[in-house]
Write a protein that holds these residues in place. Structure first.
Motif, short mmCIF file in Angstrom:
data_model
loop_
_atom_site.label_atom_id
_atom_site.label_comp_id
_atom_site.label_asym_id
_atom_site.label_seq_id
_atom_site.Cartn_x
_atom_site.Cartn_y
_atom_site.Cartn_z
N UNK A 202 0.82 -1.20 0.00
CA UNK A 202 0.00 0.00 0.00
C UNK A 202 0.87 1.26 0.00
N UNK A 203 0.41 2.26 -0.73
CA UNK A 203 1.05 3.59 -0.71
C UNK A 203 -0.08 4.59 -0.54
N UNK A 204 0.04 5.45 0.47
CA UNK A 204 -0.98 6.46 0.73
C UNK A 204 -0.32 7.83 0.59
N UNK A 205 -0.88 8.66 -0.29
CA UNK A 205 -0.30 9.97 -0.58
C UNK A 205 -1.32 11.06 -0.26
N UNK A 206 -0.94 11.99 0.59
CA UNK A 206 -1.80 13.11 0.91
C UNK A 206 -1.97 14.00 -0.33
N UNK A 207 -3.18 14.51 -0.52
CA UNK A 207 -3.47 15.35 -1.70
C UNK A 207 -2.51 16.53 -1.85
#
Length: 108
Positions: A52-57
């Motif tokens: 998983x990779x989560x990127x803030x807007x």
């Protein structure tokens, strides 16, 4: 002599099986890493497979910062996963190895 050899071969096979089982188990061991500001998070397995990779807007507006964050965070996660991987597989291999005189020095 032949019996000893067969016993040793069985031990080696067992050691290989232990290592394989450990590799399978490491697929479910997750390593989380994030940037200090928490804007980018990655999760990889102890076998170094990205889950998983989560990127803030807010990072989507700064391509360079996003790329830097990805490289740094992925490298940190991979380093952690590698340490877990090597320790676990090393322990499984050493645990299953037959006692061969003089081999102790090589395993350290």
């Amino acid at each position: 002599m032949f019996g000893d050899m067969m016993g040793m071969m069985n031990k080696l096979k067992e050691a290989q099986e232990k290592v394989e089982a450990t590799k399978q188990r490491l697929n479910s061991v997750l390593v989380d890493e994030q940037t200090s500001d928490g804007l980018l998070k990655v999760t990889i397995t102890a076998n170094r497979e990205v889950k998983n990779i989560s990127i803030d807007d807010s990072l989507l507006e700064d391509k360079e910062q996003l790329e830097d964050y990805l490289v740094l965070t992925m490298n940190k996660a991979i380093e952690k996963a590698t340490k877990i991987n090597e320790a676990e597989i090393g322990a499984a291999a050493k645990d299953g190895m037959p006692d061969i005189p003089g081999m102790d020095g090589l395993m350290k």
